[in-house]
Design an enzyme around this catalytic site. Sequence first.
Site, mmCIF file in Angstrom:
data_model
loop_
_atom_site.group_PDB
_atom_site.id
_atom_site.type_symbol
_atom_site.label_atom_id
_atom_site.label_comp_id
_atom_site.label_asym_id
_atom_site.label_seq_id
_atom_site.Cartn_x
_atom_site.Cartn_y
_atom_site.Cartn_z
ATOM 1 N N ASP A 183 36.800 33.904 39.328
ATOM 2 C CA ASP A 183 35.665 33.848 38.345
ATOM 3 C C ASP A 183 35.529 32.451 37.706
ATOM 4 O O ASP A 183 34.484 32.326 36.970
ATOM 5 C CB ASP A 183 35.968 34.765 37.182
ATOM 6 C CG ASP A 183 35.674 36.256 37.699
ATOM 7 O OD1 ASP A 183 35.136 36.153 38.765
ATOM 8 O OD2 ASP A 183 36.229 37.349 37.124
ATOM 9 N N ARG B 81 24.730 44.002 45.535
ATOM 10 C CA ARG B 81 26.160 43.856 45.964
ATOM 11 C C ARG B 81 26.632 45.006 46.699
ATOM 12 O O ARG B 81 26.140 46.160 46.629
ATOM 13 C CB ARG B 81 26.959 43.859 44.564
ATOM 14 C CG ARG B 81 26.748 42.442 43.801
ATOM 15 C CD ARG B 81 27.496 42.204 42.481
ATOM 16 N NE ARG B 81 28.490 41.994 42.660
ATOM 17 C CZ ARG B 81 29.505 41.627 41.696
ATOM 18 N NH1 ARG B 81 28.955 41.902 40.354
ATOM 19 N NH2 ARG B 81 30.711 41.630 41.971
ATOM 20 N N LYS C 9 37.994 40.767 29.624
ATOM 21 C CA LYS C 9 36.950 41.716 30.157
ATOM 22 C C LYS C 9 37.609 42.793 31.106
ATOM 23 O O LYS C 9 37.447 44.087 30.828
ATOM 24 C CB LYS C 9 35.759 41.067 30.721
ATOM 25 C CG LYS C 9 34.673 42.032 31.455
ATOM 26 C CD LYS C 9 33.209 41.357 31.761
ATOM 27 C CE LYS C 9 33.371 40.348 32.503
ATOM 28 N NZ LYS C 9 32.828 40.988 33.942
ATOM 29 N N SER C 10 38.256 42.328 32.027
ATOM 30 C CA SER C 10 39.028 43.134 32.958
ATOM 31 C C SER C 10 39.876 44.116 32.049
ATOM 32 O O SER C 10 39.977 45.458 32.388
ATOM 33 C CB SER C 10 39.938 42.513 33.770
ATOM 34 O OG SER C 10 39.233 41.551 34.735
ATOM 35 N N ARG D 144 39.233 48.113 31.827
ATOM 36 C CA ARG D 144 40.564 49.296 32.069
ATOM 37 C C ARG D 144 41.139 49.981 31.087
ATOM 38 O O ARG D 144 41.325 51.293 31.402
ATOM 39 C CB ARG D 144 41.621 48.580 32.866
ATOM 40 C CG ARG D 144 41.352 48.078 34.411
ATOM 41 C CD ARG D 144 42.352 46.826 34.529
ATOM 42 N NE ARG D 144 42.076 46.363 35.997
ATOM 43 C CZ ARG D 144 41.129 45.601 36.538
ATOM 44 N NH1 ARG D 144 39.990 45.332 35.649
ATOM 45 N NH2 ARG D 144 41.165 45.006 37.819
ATOM 46 N N GLY E 240 30.007 44.996 38.311
ATOM 47 C CA GLY E 240 30.784 45.651 39.545
ATOM 48 C C GLY E 240 32.102 46.125 39.133
ATOM 49 O O GLY E 240 32.310 47.199 39.678
ATOM 50 N N LYS F 30 29.277 37.747 44.396
ATOM 51 C CA LYS F 30 29.456 37.973 42.597
ATOM 52 C C LYS F 30 27.966 38.322 42.246
ATOM 53 O O LYS F 30 27.232 38.737 43.019
ATOM 54 C CB LYS F 30 30.289 36.809 42.116
ATOM 55 C CG LYS F 30 31.486 36.557 42.568
ATOM 56 C CD LYS F 30 32.555 37.699 42.223
ATOM 57 C CE LYS F 30 33.843 37.794 42.784
ATOM 58 N NZ LYS F 30 34.268 38.792 42.578
ATOM 59 N N ARG G 262 27.742 33.429 34.387
ATOM 60 C CA ARG G 262 28.713 32.210 34.506
ATOM 61 C C ARG G 262 27.968 31.055 35.030
ATOM 62 O O ARG G 262 28.160 29.940 34.913
ATOM 63 C CB ARG G 262 29.545 32.713 35.586
ATOM 64 C CG ARG G 262 30.613 33.752 34.989
ATOM 65 C CD ARG G 262 32.173 33.829 35.754
ATOM 66 N NE ARG G 262 32.750 34.977 35.404
ATOM 67 C CZ ARG G 262 33.170 35.453 34.233
ATOM 68 N NH1 ARG G 262 33.458 34.720 33.078
ATOM 69 N NH2 ARG G 262 33.716 36.677 34.308
HETATM 70 C C1 S3P Z 1 37.462 41.918 38.452
HETATM 71 C C2 S3P Z 1 37.978 41.372 39.655
HETATM 72 C C3 S3P Z 1 37.195 40.430 40.417
HETATM 73 C C4 S3P Z 1 36.543 39.558 39.318
HETATM 74 C C5 S3P Z 1 35.741 40.215 38.441
HETATM 75 C C6 S3P Z 1 36.590 41.095 37.568
HETATM 76 C C7 S3P Z 1 38.290 42.842 37.592
HETATM 77 O O1 S3P Z 1 36.426 41.083 41.419
HETATM 78 O O2 S3P Z 1 35.562 38.799 40.158
HETATM 79 O O3 S3P Z 1 34.907 39.595 37.550
HETATM 80 O O4 S3P Z 1 38.491 43.310 36.798
HETATM 81 O O5 S3P Z 1 39.043 43.820 38.576
HETATM 82 P P1 S3P Z 1 36.962 41.223 42.658
HETATM 83 O O6 S3P Z 1 38.316 42.254 42.459
HETATM 84 O O7 S3P Z 1 35.704 42.015 43.630
HETATM 85 O O8 S3P Z 1 37.290 39.864 43.414
#
Ligand code: S3P
Length: 442
Positions: free
Chosen positions: A322, A125, A24-25, A29, A97, A349, A399
Amino acid sequence: MDAPIFINKRIATFNKKIVIPGDKSLSIRWVLLASQATGKSKAYNLLMSEDVVAAIDSIKKLGIKVKKNKNYCEIVGNGINGFKYTKNLTINAKNSGTLGRLLLGLLIKSPQKIRLIGDKSLSKRDFSRVTLPLEKFGAKFDYRIENKLPLSILGSLSPKGIKYLESKGSAQCKSSVMLAALNSSGTTIIKAKKSRNHSELLFKYLKIPIKIKKTKKYDFIDIKRPEKIKAFNYQIPGDISSSAFFMVLTTLSKDSKLLIKGVNVNPSRIGVITILKKMGAKILLKNQRNYRGEKIADILIKSSNNLKAINCPSELNSSAIDEFLVIFLVAAKAKGISYFKNMSELNQKESPRLKWGSKILNMMGVKTKLTKDSIKIYGQPDLEITRKIEIKNYLKDHRIFMMSTIAALTFGGQWKIYAKNSINTSFPSFLEIVKKIDNKSL
Ligand code: S3P
């Protein structure tokens, strides 16, 4: 409320191979960076979950062309700050987020006000963690409720690089500032507590002027605005956070074995493997390779009947942030009292996960001692649940749903778990993969 699922029996012994959808990250990106590149970029194995679709929809609203094909997604970028949009634009980051915070970084030069909204969970949040540094670049923010969505951003005509200390270990904050640096004159200098480094690896791969110095606790990152970003193709590896549910499923099941193919095992993400191994889990990384700075491997997991408690070093918190909910399930079955500390970020979260994780363990008959930022879990190696458990999950945290499902499949009991559709944010095929492992389990 979504229809609940019912689980009344444990998963049968298994020996399977699975593939987990894209990370996902990296998917989010890729979407954001491809929107800043010049020309056509393609991503293969892009995660098609609600968070990533929300990212695609956001850049489309900002005038970027996106085509979804069967095997790949194509984005035609307009170059850095090449967004084109009309007045009164509202962007919906939904549950994400990462999307909300990173996108604000890309908008610090927006000439018109843009409104950012999110769902019920995201609207609870904190956004000051990114708006404060982004204000230093010259962007302006309006809130209805202090530090929360909905908010509006108005960019600066000429953002200037900043000096920024990231002290939470948050990759979202670090990455938001990194993306803002793409639009800023001078150098942006970041001192960041260790967190996932996908943005840094992508910047390097894209030849964006970035310098990184690493110390044990902090990374020092300097970024200069590039002239342009070249379009780029990317093959997204499997998501380790989604894989973690199946690592724990296997660890807690009887005489079982699982091979998960092609997972991203970036050292800044493998806290879950380090922690589970310290607790006695049998996990092996096979067929390790590199892809554009990222590490990829197949993960082999076997059941373990000899789990021990952990006093979890807080240096591992960010690299497993996570995964703690499922790690707590392993602690519930381990011999001894496990201790997880300095975990205030876990309550920030999609739901207050430290609190809710503890509540679920209590419903399972597991004793916990909870403080604002720590938890002690009193493990029971012979834990077997016979009671009825109902998980409401009113913030629809994906989750929390998946943790509850794994608990039901491994500890027994009669479970009624709400908010099934929450999995669509990160892992839409979660229940299909459970069925693939044991088609009689659900
Ligand atoms: C993420 C960073 C994490 C993670 C989120 C994805 C990211 O959050 O909990 O699910 O893709 O950069 P934080 O960086 O705020 O801890």
